[in-house]
Design an enzyme around this catalytic site. Sequence first.
Site, short mmCIF file in Angstrom:
data_model
loop_
_atom_site.label_atom_id
_atom_site.label_comp_id
_atom_site.label_asym_id
_atom_site.label_seq_id
_atom_site.Cartn_x
_atom_site.Cartn_y
_atom_site.Cartn_z
N LEU A 185 5.14 5.76 -0.93
CA LEU A 185 3.83 5.23 -0.52
C LEU A 185 3.78 3.70 -0.52
O LEU A 185 4.11 3.07 -1.52
CB LEU A 185 2.75 5.78 -1.47
CG LEU A 185 1.31 5.36 -1.17
CD1 LEU A 185 0.81 6.05 0.10
CD2 LEU A 185 0.40 5.68 -2.35
N HIS A 236 -1.87 -2.18 5.23
CA HIS A 236 -2.34 -1.94 3.86
C HIS A 236 -3.05 -3.20 3.37
O HIS A 236 -2.53 -4.32 3.53
CB HIS A 236 -1.14 -1.62 2.95
CG HIS A 236 -1.56 -1.35 1.55
ND1 HIS A 236 -2.15 -0.17 1.15
CD2 HIS A 236 -1.50 -2.13 0.44
CE1 HIS A 236 -2.43 -0.23 -0.14
NE2 HIS A 236 -2.04 -1.41 -0.59
C1 GRF Z 1 -8.33 -1.30 6.25
O1 GRF Z 1 -8.66 -2.18 5.22
C2 GRF Z 1 -6.89 -0.88 6.16
O2 GRF Z 1 -6.05 -1.87 5.68
C3 GRF Z 1 -6.97 0.24 5.17
O3 GRF Z 1 -8.15 0.93 5.47
C4 GRF Z 1 -9.06 0.03 6.11
C5 GRF Z 1 -9.41 0.63 7.43
O4 GRF Z 1 -10.39 -0.11 8.10
N1 GRF Z 1 -5.78 1.04 5.17
P1 GRF Z 1 -10.66 0.15 9.65
O5 GRF Z 1 -10.89 1.65 9.80
O6 GRF Z 1 -9.47 -0.32 10.42
O7 GRF Z 1 -11.90 -0.62 9.95
#
Ligand code: GRF
Length: 208
Positions: free
Chosen positions: A141, A106
């Site tokens: 969540l 996250h």
């Molecule tokens: C990341 O910032 C992750 O933390 C969030 O969504 C984004 C996904 O990026 N949950 P990616 O698809 O891994 O490039």
Amino acid sequence: MKNIVILISGRGSNMQALVKSNIPDARIVAVLSNQPNAAGLAWAKAQGIETASLNHKDFPDRTSFDVAMMSLIDAYQPDLVVLAGFMRILTPEFCRHYEGRCINIHPSLLPAFTGLHTHRRAIEEGCRVAGCTVHFVTAELDNGPIIAQGVVPIADDDDENSLAARVLAIEHRILPQAVADFVSGSLKIEGKRVHNSRLVDTSICLLS
Ligand code: GRF
């Protein structure tokens, strides 16, 4: 050897970081998505990793999608399910089914800024640091036991995009580290605390 299934919804840069880190005793058995056109699926396929997708729009409700996703995941007999940019709210049934063996990345320093638009909200609130968190998934969540956090500074001229890029670079470090710690068996959950969890502090190097 631990089998790992990774779930993505988009570009999959965290998934790529995980694959490239070649964690000992870990095998990425599948990359799955709720978005058939997720860019990350094509990348994973090109690496010779099994991929599949289930479009959530083909299901009447959240429960039926999650049930189908669980049976797709379980066909790979995973020891660990990694949510790496999987942009779906999960049912309590899904969370319970994978309790203790499902982790999420996250883009905030939880418990601050659960949900979406984390970077914009951190800037608006005047925070001087931001970061990212890898945590075990629970029914609430973005609220499970924390395995790793990475910290970055917020500069005066940051906007949502510049901050997101700085945080993402740290996401790519803490996610493989957290998975390696899970695979090695060093993590011990006690209530909300995880013993042997990690902190990556990059606040000194990045703005100077
Ligand atoms: C990341 O910032 C992750 O933390 C969030 O969504 C984004 C996904 O990026 N949950 P990616 O698809 O891994 O490039």
